[in-house]
Design a protein around this motif. Sequence first.
Motif, PDB file in Angstrom:
ATOM      1  N   ASN A 271      -0.104   4.846   8.023  1.00 53.18           N
ATOM      2  CA  ASN A 271       0.262   3.578   8.658  1.00 53.18           C
ATOM      3  C   ASN A 271       0.363   2.543   7.534  1.00 53.18           C
ATOM      4  N   THR A 272       1.576   2.096   7.256  1.00 57.10           N
ATOM      5  CA  THR A 272       1.810   1.199   6.106  1.00 57.10           C
ATOM      6  C   THR A 272       1.881  -0.272   6.492  1.00 57.10           C
ATOM      7  N   ARG A 273       1.484  -0.573   7.722  1.00 60.89           N
ATOM      8  CA  ARG A 273       1.661  -1.951   8.187  1.00 60.89           C
ATOM      9  C   ARG A 273       0.958  -2.968   7.284  1.00 60.89           C
ATOM     10  N   PHE A 274      -0.304  -2.707   6.961  1.00 63.17           N
ATOM     11  CA  PHE A 274      -1.055  -3.655   6.142  1.00 63.17           C
ATOM     12  C   PHE A 274      -0.522  -3.670   4.704  1.00 63.17           C
ATOM     13  N   ALA A 275      -0.199  -2.502   4.181  1.00 58.64           N
ATOM     14  CA  ALA A 275       0.322  -2.408   2.813  1.00 58.64           C
ATOM     15  C   ALA A 275       1.652  -3.138   2.667  1.00 58.64           C
ATOM     16  N   ASN A 276       2.399  -3.230   3.766  1.00 52.40           N
ATOM     17  CA  ASN A 276       3.703  -3.905   3.738  1.00 52.40           C
ATOM     18  C   ASN A 276       3.652  -5.265   4.439  1.00 52.40           C
ATOM     19  N   ASN A 277       2.456  -5.813   4.527  1.00 56.44           N
ATOM     20  CA  ASN A 277       2.284  -7.128   5.166  1.00 56.44           C
ATOM     21  C   ASN A 277       3.241  -8.148   4.547  1.00 56.44           C
ATOM     22  N   SER A 278       4.128  -8.714   5.362  1.00 58.56           N
ATOM     23  CA  SER A 278       5.200  -9.580   4.849  1.00 58.56           C
ATOM     24  C   SER A 278       4.690 -10.862   4.210  1.00 58.56           C
ATOM     25  N   PHE A 279       3.589 -11.403   4.759  1.00 55.20           N
ATOM     26  CA  PHE A 279       3.016 -12.617   4.159  1.00 55.20           C
ATOM     27  C   PHE A 279       2.443 -12.312   2.772  1.00 55.20           C
ATOM     28  N   ALA A 280       1.671 -11.217   2.665  1.00 47.82           N
ATOM     29  CA  ALA A 280       1.054 -10.856   1.387  1.00 47.82           C
ATOM     30  C   ALA A 280       2.113 -10.561   0.331  1.00 47.82           C
ATOM     31  N   LEU A 281       3.198  -9.905   0.743  1.00 46.04           N
ATOM     32  CA  LEU A 281       4.265  -9.592  -0.202  1.00 46.04           C
ATOM     33  C   LEU A 281       4.972 -10.866  -0.663  1.00 46.04           C
ATOM     34  N   GLN A 282       5.137 -11.827   0.244  1.00 45.73           N
ATOM     35  CA  GLN A 282       5.730 -13.114  -0.136  1.00 45.73           C
ATOM     36  C   GLN A 282       4.824 -13.836  -1.130  1.00 45.73           C
ATOM     37  N   LEU A 283       3.536 -13.832  -0.851  1.00 46.10           N
ATOM     38  CA  LEU A 283       2.576 -14.502  -1.733  1.00 46.10           C
ATOM     39  C   LEU A 283       2.564 -13.867  -3.118  1.00 46.10           C
ATOM     40  N   SER A 284       2.721 -12.556  -3.188  1.00 39.09           N
ATOM     41  CA  SER A 284       2.681 -11.856  -4.474  1.00 39.09           C
ATOM     42  C   SER A 284       3.821 -12.265  -5.397  1.00 39.09           C
ATOM     43  N   GLN A 285       4.866 -12.885  -4.821  1.00 42.09           N
ATOM     44  CA  GLN A 285       6.013 -13.317  -5.608  1.00 42.09           C
ATOM     45  C   GLN A 285       6.054 -14.830  -5.799  1.00 42.09           C
ATOM     46  N   ASN A 286       5.024 -15.512  -5.306  1.00 44.12           N
ATOM     47  CA  ASN A 286       5.018 -16.976  -5.367  1.00 44.12           C
ATOM     48  C   ASN A 286       5.011 -17.478  -6.813  1.00 44.12           C
ATOM     49  N   LYS A 287       5.983 -18.289  -7.162  1.00 46.49           N
ATOM     50  CA  LYS A 287       6.151 -18.740  -8.546  1.00 46.49           C
ATOM     51  C   LYS A 287       4.963 -19.564  -9.040  1.00 46.49           C
ATOM     52  N   THR A 288       4.488 -20.478  -8.199  1.00 46.53           N
ATOM     53  CA  THR A 288       3.368 -21.336  -8.608  1.00 46.53           C
ATOM     54  C   THR A 288       2.109 -20.519  -8.818  1.00 46.53           C
ATOM     55  N   LEU A 289       1.823 -19.621  -7.897  1.00 47.59           N
ATOM     56  CA  LEU A 289       0.633 -18.776  -7.998  1.00 47.59           C
ATOM     57  C   LEU A 289       0.669 -17.942  -9.273  1.00 47.59           C
TER      58      LEU A 289
END
Length: 313
Positions: free
Chosen positions: A81-99
């Motif tokens: 079950n990849t739902r958590f691993a592919n969490n759309s919010f977490a993936l967006q955050l991982s690419q956040n320029k400021t962060l």
Amino acid sequence: MTMINRTLLRIKIVQTVYSYYLNRKETSTETEDELFRSIKQTYNLYIHLLSLITEITSYAQNKIEIGKNKYRPTKEELNPNTRFANNSFALQLSQNKTLLQIISDENLSWENERDVVKNLFTEIEQADFFKEYMKSETTSYQEDKDVWRKIFKRIIPFSENLGESLEDKNLYWNDDAETVISFVIKTIKQFEEPKGENQELLPMFKDKEDVEFAKTLLHKSIFKERELRELINENTKNWDLDRIAFMDIVIMQVALTEIMNFPRIPVNVSMNEYIEIAKTYSTEKSGAFVNGILDKIISILKKENKITKVTLV
């Protein structure tokens, strides 16, 4: 919305003034530097905890890959079950320029805290709300945000391993964790999917006015020590001064500085802020004590026209 709000600034200033009296060798410039260093450390904790979201997600992804590549994977490992691993919010955050920029600039990393990340993921997996999230037949960006808000409300604040890790990295971080976690939750709430990697995080300060507020309050609290201590001493004559917590005196000193020098801040706002600081950072009875003494002093200052407030339109 800002990360370092006025409430947090007041707490930091009280702590810095208290520290100043423990080490009188510091100059006013060194004391100001200490204040802003403490503020920056708190902001770095905010960034560090945000990056924890991407670290836990990365751990979940790696765990799935390890399971698939086993010599004899189970049926569940072959079809995870990849739902958590592919969490759309977490993936967006991982690419956040400021962060990503601040993590790089401040050299913030969970690299040496793999056990903390692993243990947190194990706790998350065992939570009922997480199991419901993983079984849900619907998927949405909002649901992906909500599961992380629940993680930061119900799991992160109570992790002893995380608390020890934060304290090892920075003595101030564990004290600030509860407040900073609330700002992480607010950040999750304000994220919008269309903004992608350009989603804004909470800034350190709202504006230059907050920076000047901090500098002025710090310096005047120290420079006007004699005048302020006389006011406090005169109105605590019926108290055994040796039994009054020194933190209470510092809190009242800073509170009176604000009340007498910031005409745009209502007296009741200042009073309530410092009473709460006394309840949290001093003794069990400090809130009531500080309230009573400040109320008495403010009545005198008003009669002597030493408090001027402007009406905000």
